[in-house]
Enzyme design. Sequence first.
Site: not given
Ligand SMILES: Cc1ncc(COP(=O)(O)O)c(C=O)c1O
Length: 392
Positions: A108, A181, A204
């Site tokens: 990400y 993650d 999500k």
């Molecule tokens: C794989 C992944 N990790 C972390 C995040 C970050 O999450 P947040 O939008 O809740 O901060 C995202 C957001 O799209 C993501 O796709």
Amino acid sequence: MKPRTRVNHPPHTPLPPGNQPLVAPIYQSVKFELESLAAAERAWAAHGHGFHYSRVANPTVADLEALLAELQGQAACVAVGTGLAAVATTLLALLSAGDHVLGFVETYGPTRGLFVRTLARFGVTHTLLSIEDRAGIERVLAERPTRLVWFESPTNPVLKIADIGHLVATAHRHGALTAIDNTFAGFESHGDLGVDLYVHSLTKYASGHGDVMGGAVIGSAEHVRTVRLQATALGPALDPHAAFLVQRGLRTYHVRRAAQCETAARIAEVLQRDPRVLRVRYPGLPADPGHVLARKQMRDFGTVLCIDLAGTAEQSRIFADTLKLFAIAASLGSTESLIVPPPLLQPRDLTAEQRLSSGIGPTTARLSIGLEDPDDLLADLGAALDAAFAAR
Ligand SMILES: Cc1ncc(COP(=O)(O)O)c(C=O)c1O
């Protein structure tokens, strides 16, 4: 007591013993009082006992943390305000000046940004490899003392599958911690693979309705204590109302995810047979390079797929603009379907060589599948392909 005083000291209705609400209340309170100074002194001395301030601990958030730890098959969890706060807090908790992190191009973007822009300012170095570069992983870990290996599987956005068993064994052999993650994989996958910390964006799948943000870090009691101390110092607390909404979302998590995975598999299957689609990346497809590993490691194949149109960048634009049921929007795991079209997916921070290994091409688009009827989604995709290719 005068009314102006009374409204600030309102009556509380105690619940009779044995008469509890079926849905836990939201403890929407910043402060928790103790009955006397002596009781407060005792609670503060027994650090971590009871509640006093919601930035540090809150019963509604604690309920959610206990549930998430159990879902991921781990001992403990700390929940914070967003997924990225969970990533950042974990990194800051585990790393000190002079440490080295092994990360991956297929990660990400904002997480990569934390390695490259934030941690670098504090004397933490990093190496970015491709998650497919097994030899490179062995080499870097053998050559450089490494504190942490940070990875995703399936990766965002092109859904490559990490060989988690191999990665964890190699990292541990060289004395490195591992953190995944696990947002794309969900709570039921990977818990048995020995990763030290599992990080999720609760924004999500957990909440699922696109109306609340949250993040979680899950692992052993010892690792989570380290991250919790860092969270207490930094202050990225999850609001109790947000924690309640995530808990409510979790009640339908399994049925939502199962339905979304089933639709994603059907769409992937149909699109891979369409000559206007050059490539479909979805770990559930037997032809997908990650399929065998995903089948071994995951409980399902996820609800996100990536497609490359067999056309031009302009045709990809027409495709995205014609779709009616796929909103052009970030995020995933919501009840409605979403598309991130090629121009918004480009990893602009990467070098030309890294972009190549990222697997994101000029017509790559990410589709997140919602809870709509699969026939309607397929009809929508078909109409958008017709429009894109009629214009040729
Ligand atoms: C794989 C992944 N990790 C972390 C995040 C970050 O999450 P947040 O939008 O809740 O901060 C995202 C957001 O799209 C993501 O796709």
